[in-house]
Design a protein around this motif. Sequence first.
Motif, PDB file in Angstrom:
ATOM      1  N   ILE A 155      13.295  31.206   3.914  1.00  0.00           N
ATOM      2  CA  ILE A 155      14.196  31.643   4.980  1.00  0.00           C
ATOM      3  C   ILE A 155      13.399  32.143   6.190  1.00  0.00           C
ATOM      4  O   ILE A 155      13.712  31.812   7.342  1.00  0.00           O
ATOM      5  CB  ILE A 155      15.131  32.753   4.441  1.00  0.00           C
ATOM      6  CG1 ILE A 155      16.096  32.166   3.390  1.00  0.00           C
ATOM      7  CG2 ILE A 155      15.909  33.409   5.582  1.00  0.00           C
ATOM      8  CD1 ILE A 155      16.916  33.214   2.634  1.00  0.00           C
ATOM      9  N   ALA A 175      -0.165  40.741   6.514  1.00  0.00           N
ATOM     10  CA  ALA A 175       0.123  42.158   6.228  1.00  0.00           C
ATOM     11  C   ALA A 175       1.080  42.241   5.054  1.00  0.00           C
ATOM     12  O   ALA A 175       2.005  41.429   4.934  1.00  0.00           O
ATOM     13  CB  ALA A 175       0.755  42.855   7.429  1.00  0.00           C
ATOM     14  N   ASN A 219      12.496  40.179   7.084  1.00  0.00           N
ATOM     15  CA  ASN A 219      12.943  39.188   6.100  1.00  0.00           C
ATOM     16  C   ASN A 219      12.168  39.229   4.781  1.00  0.00           C
ATOM     17  O   ASN A 219      12.715  38.841   3.748  1.00  0.00           O
ATOM     18  CB  ASN A 219      12.802  37.788   6.728  1.00  0.00           C
ATOM     19  CG  ASN A 219      12.895  36.688   5.706  1.00  0.00           C
ATOM     20  OD1 ASN A 219      13.994  36.305   5.284  1.00  0.00           O
ATOM     21  ND2 ASN A 219      11.749  36.173   5.258  1.00  0.00           N
ATOM     22  N   ALA A 220      10.910  39.712   4.794  1.00  0.00           N
ATOM     23  CA  ALA A 220      10.098  39.666   3.567  1.00  0.00           C
ATOM     24  C   ALA A 220      10.839  40.351   2.425  1.00  0.00           C
ATOM     25  O   ALA A 220      11.401  41.439   2.596  1.00  0.00           O
ATOM     26  CB  ALA A 220       8.750  40.345   3.797  1.00  0.00           C
ATOM     27  N   VAL A 259       8.845  46.734  -0.824  1.00  0.00           N
ATOM     28  CA  VAL A 259       8.847  45.539   0.031  1.00  0.00           C
ATOM     29  C   VAL A 259      10.200  45.402   0.742  1.00  0.00           C
ATOM     30  O   VAL A 259      10.254  45.144   1.948  1.00  0.00           O
ATOM     31  CB  VAL A 259       8.543  44.270  -0.797  1.00  0.00           C
ATOM     32  CG1 VAL A 259       8.646  43.022   0.078  1.00  0.00           C
ATOM     33  CG2 VAL A 259       7.163  44.367  -1.438  1.00  0.00           C
ATOM     34  N   TYR A 291      16.517  45.535  -6.907  1.00  0.00           N
ATOM     35  CA  TYR A 291      16.773  44.662  -5.748  1.00  0.00           C
ATOM     36  C   TYR A 291      18.138  44.984  -5.121  1.00  0.00           C
ATOM     37  O   TYR A 291      18.247  45.139  -3.900  1.00  0.00           O
ATOM     38  CB  TYR A 291      16.717  43.216  -6.236  1.00  0.00           C
ATOM     39  CG  TYR A 291      16.880  42.143  -5.185  1.00  0.00           C
ATOM     40  CD1 TYR A 291      15.828  41.810  -4.332  1.00  0.00           C
ATOM     41  CD2 TYR A 291      18.069  41.417  -5.082  1.00  0.00           C
ATOM     42  CE1 TYR A 291      15.967  40.787  -3.401  1.00  0.00           C
ATOM     43  CE2 TYR A 291      18.215  40.396  -4.158  1.00  0.00           C
ATOM     44  CZ  TYR A 291      17.167  40.084  -3.319  1.00  0.00           C
ATOM     45  OH  TYR A 291      17.308  39.073  -2.396  1.00  0.00           O
ATOM     46  N   PRO A 327      22.598  36.921   2.803  1.00  0.00           N
ATOM     47  CA  PRO A 327      22.745  35.550   2.310  1.00  0.00           C
ATOM     48  C   PRO A 327      23.273  35.511   0.882  1.00  0.00           C
ATOM     49  O   PRO A 327      23.020  36.416   0.082  1.00  0.00           O
ATOM     50  CB  PRO A 327      21.309  34.993   2.339  1.00  0.00           C
ATOM     51  CG  PRO A 327      20.496  35.949   3.155  1.00  0.00           C
ATOM     52  CD  PRO A 327      21.177  37.288   2.989  1.00  0.00           C
ATOM     53  N   GLY A 328      23.992  34.429   0.591  1.00  0.00           N
ATOM     54  CA  GLY A 328      24.310  34.093  -0.798  1.00  0.00           C
ATOM     55  C   GLY A 328      23.172  33.225  -1.326  1.00  0.00           C
ATOM     56  O   GLY A 328      22.028  33.365  -0.888  1.00  0.00           O
TER      57      GLY A 328
HETATM   58  P1  NAD Z   1      10.741  33.372  -0.696  1.00  0.00           P
HETATM   59  O1  NAD Z   1      10.213  33.978  -1.946  1.00  0.00           O
HETATM   60  O2  NAD Z   1      10.807  31.892  -0.577  1.00  0.00           O
HETATM   61  O3  NAD Z   1       9.949  33.937   0.564  1.00  0.00           O
HETATM   62  C1  NAD Z   1       9.647  35.294   0.716  1.00  0.00           C
HETATM   63  C2  NAD Z   1       8.442  35.445   1.617  1.00  0.00           C
HETATM   64  O4  NAD Z   1       8.141  36.844   1.724  1.00  0.00           O
HETATM   65  C3  NAD Z   1       7.188  34.745   1.057  1.00  0.00           C
HETATM   66  O5  NAD Z   1       6.547  34.006   2.067  1.00  0.00           O
HETATM   67  C4  NAD Z   1       6.341  35.916   0.556  1.00  0.00           C
HETATM   68  O6  NAD Z   1       4.933  35.659   0.582  1.00  0.00           O
HETATM   69  C5  NAD Z   1       6.743  36.997   1.554  1.00  0.00           C
HETATM   70  N1  NAD Z   1       6.444  38.336   1.030  1.00  0.00           N
HETATM   71  C6  NAD Z   1       6.689  38.819  -0.215  1.00  0.00           C
HETATM   72  N2  NAD Z   1       6.234  40.063  -0.322  1.00  0.00           N
HETATM   73  C7  NAD Z   1       5.690  40.384   0.878  1.00  0.00           C
HETATM   74  C8  NAD Z   1       5.056  41.550   1.372  1.00  0.00           C
HETATM   75  N3  NAD Z   1       4.863  42.636   0.602  1.00  0.00           N
HETATM   76  N4  NAD Z   1       4.616  41.534   2.665  1.00  0.00           N
HETATM   77  C9  NAD Z   1       4.768  40.443   3.437  1.00  0.00           C
HETATM   78  N5  NAD Z   1       5.371  39.315   3.018  1.00  0.00           N
HETATM   79  C10 NAD Z   1       5.820  39.285   1.744  1.00  0.00           C
HETATM   80  O7  NAD Z   1      12.187  34.026  -0.525  1.00  0.00           O
HETATM   81  P2  NAD Z   1      13.422  33.636   0.427  1.00  0.00           P
HETATM   82  O8  NAD Z   1      14.486  33.099  -0.436  1.00  0.00           O
HETATM   83  O9  NAD Z   1      12.982  32.876   1.629  1.00  0.00           O
HETATM   84  O10 NAD Z   1      13.877  35.110   0.825  1.00  0.00           O
HETATM   85  C11 NAD Z   1      13.761  35.664   2.128  1.00  0.00           C
HETATM   86  C12 NAD Z   1      14.616  36.913   2.202  1.00  0.00           C
HETATM   87  O11 NAD Z   1      15.989  36.564   1.969  1.00  0.00           O
HETATM   88  C13 NAD Z   1      14.268  37.978   1.164  1.00  0.00           C
HETATM   89  O12 NAD Z   1      14.402  39.267   1.725  1.00  0.00           O
HETATM   90  C14 NAD Z   1      15.321  37.775   0.100  1.00  0.00           C
HETATM   91  O13 NAD Z   1      15.554  38.950  -0.649  1.00  0.00           O
HETATM   92  C15 NAD Z   1      16.516  37.384   0.947  1.00  0.00           C
HETATM   93  N6  NAD Z   1      17.548  36.645   0.223  1.00  0.00           N
HETATM   94  C16 NAD Z   1      17.297  35.423  -0.322  1.00  0.00           C
HETATM   95  C17 NAD Z   1      18.326  34.748  -0.989  1.00  0.00           C
HETATM   96  C18 NAD Z   1      18.134  33.387  -1.605  1.00  0.00           C
HETATM   97  O14 NAD Z   1      19.080  32.898  -2.278  1.00  0.00           O
HETATM   98  N7  NAD Z   1      17.018  32.716  -1.413  1.00  0.00           N
HETATM   99  C19 NAD Z   1      19.588  35.349  -1.100  1.00  0.00           C
HETATM  100  C20 NAD Z   1      19.790  36.596  -0.539  1.00  0.00           C
HETATM  101  C21 NAD Z   1      18.769  37.239   0.139  1.00  0.00           C
END
Ligand code: NAD
Length: 257
Positions: free
Chosen positions: A20, A64, A92-93, A115, A156, A186-187
């Motif tokens: 994302i 970072a 977003n992380a 995080v 979480y 997001p869902g």
């Molecule tokens: P993903 O795991 O594909 O990507 C997460 C990114 O965050 C990775 O590039 C990772 O290296 C980075 N990251 C993790 N820990 C970190 C830290 N301590 N410092 C810096 N960067 C860090 O996940 P995603 O699905 O792209 O999720 C992005 C966001 O959306 C997150 O906050 C997640 O909780 C949220 N989210 C995702 C979903 C889903 O269905 N994918 C649903 C709801 C919310």
Amino acid sequence: MTRPTHGQHTAIVTGAARGIGAAVARRLAHDGLAVGVIDLNEADCVGTVEAIASNGGSATAVPADVSDETAVTAAVARIAAELGPPTVLVNNAGIGPRAELVEMSTQQWDMVTGVNLRGPFLLTRAVCPHMIAAGWGRIVNMSSISAVGDAARVDYGSAKAGLIGFTKSLALQLGRHGITANAIAPGFVVSDMTRASARRLGLDFEEYRRNAANSIPVGRVGEPEDIAHTASFLVSPEAGFVSGQIIYVAGGPMDRG
Ligand code: NAD
């Protein structure tokens, strides 16, 4: 009337090496923002930075851990020096490992809340002086539908609910500086995070995805670009009267009545 544009504004997107965050970074660059791409490792950000550069955009990768105060301070200073003072921040992380409450270590709780919740606090505190100086700013926090409860991940779910309180409080405190704060919840979105969930459950990802789509009113799961479109609107000049809101981007309402 001409559409207002971002001009020379700089954005920071955390966790933007993939998923994302990468889609949000690419979209904001397409919208005309210079983008500071923060993730754990600089090398992992190359794909995002190159995709932006090949479309004529401007981006820089800065490593970072968002839960590390010293690293966050240094990363924001570097982005301000290289791209200009940041006035857009997308927190977003995130990480979302699974563990039953009774088996959850204190270290896991601290890491997940570190995080997902402490990180956005550290980033926002570091970026805010630039926004206040500019008299303009946009903050978007990546929450989740898990904020309303997550049976598999109490850490979480708690952190993502905390982000909602953080977002509303920021909106109340910072509005007078021309700064808005909103959250996206997001869902199910296709990413490494949902792929990892399927693996942990011992399911084939396509089967996992189909099952999820069956319970979503619009009949499909989300793509990272669905979230990027929403972030693009929330940080746009036109969204200045939208603040303190939680936008569920989940293919249907959370309250099914
Ligand atoms: P993903 O795991 O594909 O990507 C997460 C990114 O965050 C990775 O590039 C990772 O290296 C980075 N990251 C993790 N820990 C970190 C830290 N301590 N410092 C810096 N960067 C860090 O996940 P995603 O699905 O792209 O999720 C992005 C966001 O959306 C997150 O906050 C997640 O909780 C949220 N989210 C995702 C979903 C889903 O269905 N994918 C649903 C709801 C919310």
